[in-house]
Design a protein around this motif. Sequence first.
Motif, PDB file in Angstrom:
ATOM      1  N   SER A 188      -5.098   9.606  -0.726  1.00  0.00           N
ATOM      2  CA  SER A 188      -4.873   8.206  -1.101  1.00  0.00           C
ATOM      3  C   SER A 188      -5.413   7.256  -0.036  1.00  0.00           C
ATOM      4  N   SER A 244       1.762   6.950  -6.869  1.00  0.00           N
ATOM      5  CA  SER A 244       0.752   7.895  -7.357  1.00  0.00           C
ATOM      6  C   SER A 244       1.140   9.333  -7.024  1.00  0.00           C
ATOM      7  N   THR A 245       1.504   9.567  -5.757  1.00  0.00           N
ATOM      8  CA  THR A 245       1.881  10.921  -5.344  1.00  0.00           C
ATOM      9  C   THR A 245       3.188  11.353  -5.998  1.00  0.00           C
ATOM     10  N   CYS A 291      -4.287  12.769  -9.854  1.00  0.00           N
ATOM     11  CA  CYS A 291      -3.652  11.442  -9.841  1.00  0.00           C
ATOM     12  C   CYS A 291      -4.364  10.493  -8.882  1.00  0.00           C
ATOM     13  N   ASN A 292      -4.951  11.041  -7.829  1.00  0.00           N
ATOM     14  CA  ASN A 292      -5.632  10.204  -6.850  1.00  0.00           C
ATOM     15  C   ASN A 292      -6.868   9.530  -7.439  1.00  0.00           C
ATOM     16  N   LEU A 348       2.188   1.925  -3.456  1.00  0.00           N
ATOM     17  CA  LEU A 348       1.184   2.468  -4.385  1.00  0.00           C
ATOM     18  C   LEU A 348       0.927   3.941  -4.099  1.00  0.00           C
ATOM     19  N   PHE A 349       0.849   4.286  -2.809  1.00  0.00           N
ATOM     20  CA  PHE A 349       0.623   5.696  -2.427  1.00  0.00           C
ATOM     21  C   PHE A 349       1.751   6.585  -2.958  1.00  0.00           C
ATOM     22  N   LEU A 391      -4.045   6.217  -9.014  1.00  0.00           N
ATOM     23  CA  LEU A 391      -4.157   5.332  -7.849  1.00  0.00           C
ATOM     24  C   LEU A 391      -5.210   4.233  -8.017  1.00  0.00           C
ATOM     25  N   GLU A 451       0.809  -1.218   0.000  1.00  0.00           N
ATOM     26  CA  GLU A 451       0.000   0.000   0.000  1.00  0.00           C
ATOM     27  C   GLU A 451       0.848   1.277   0.000  1.00  0.00           C
TER      28      GLU A 451
END
Length: 279
Positions: free
Chosen positions: A196, A158-159, A267-268, A154-155, A272, A151
């Motif tokens: 996120s 994306s960020t 992007c979120n 992935l956060f 994500l 997790e």
Amino acid sequence: AVAAVCFVLLFHVNINTDMSKYLPNDSNMRAGLEILHDEFGDMAEMGGNDIRVMFKDLSEEEKLDNMADLRKLENVNSVIEQENGSRTLYELGVSSAIDQVALGAEISEKFQKVEAVETSQDGAAAEPSMMIGGIILLLVILLIMCRSWLEPVLFLTSTGLALLINIGTNALLPSVSVTTNSIVAVLQLVLSMDYSIILLNHFRQDRAKTDDSQLAMQRAIQRAFRPILGSATTTIVGLLMLIFMKLKIGADLSIVLSKGVLCSLICNFTVLPSLILKF
């Protein structure tokens, strides 16, 4: 594709290291620096480890005393004096490892009749270790709090893309201060990481109610959209208020960080969800 373009733009961002440009127009220090440049030459004439201090209306005795006192300062290796009318300029050769901004502030407080202090070191850039340390600390907290070790990856992916797009699009601005450029990464992560977390929590709740992960993500986005948008909007509006600061660095920081939060928001809801479904 946008991130790839912004990666190329990264190398064309105009980073301004002259922090005096962000002083208010009616600042006494700004006026003093303009006089210093007019009467004693441009900053380009300074060495890499120099501090220039300009005084006004010094007597001969005060000039000698200042010369002696400046030489006594720690980390000052040499002092050269120049005169032009009523103004006296001292060029200090200092050690490369010191904080010139802090030394300049000390000189301004300690000596009377100081009209301007100019350093050859911007002194505003955060050390790279601060950014790296902040990201590592954030990663450790996420690893402890999240249910899966993937997790946080992935956060941050994306960020990270949002951060890349934000910094890359800074090339479209006339310039970005070295202060803003050095802290934008950590601040954007801090300001937008909760988006996120909110989306993933909603997905997990909806995923428990259905075997269709696509449907669960659609529902999660619908439920998370309003609270995340509300949070992002209040953050952006709050940052935009910095534009009205008298110190112009506020506007510089405001524009870049507001743009960064907007990039993170986009992007979120695009990058994500795709990553979550993929993994």
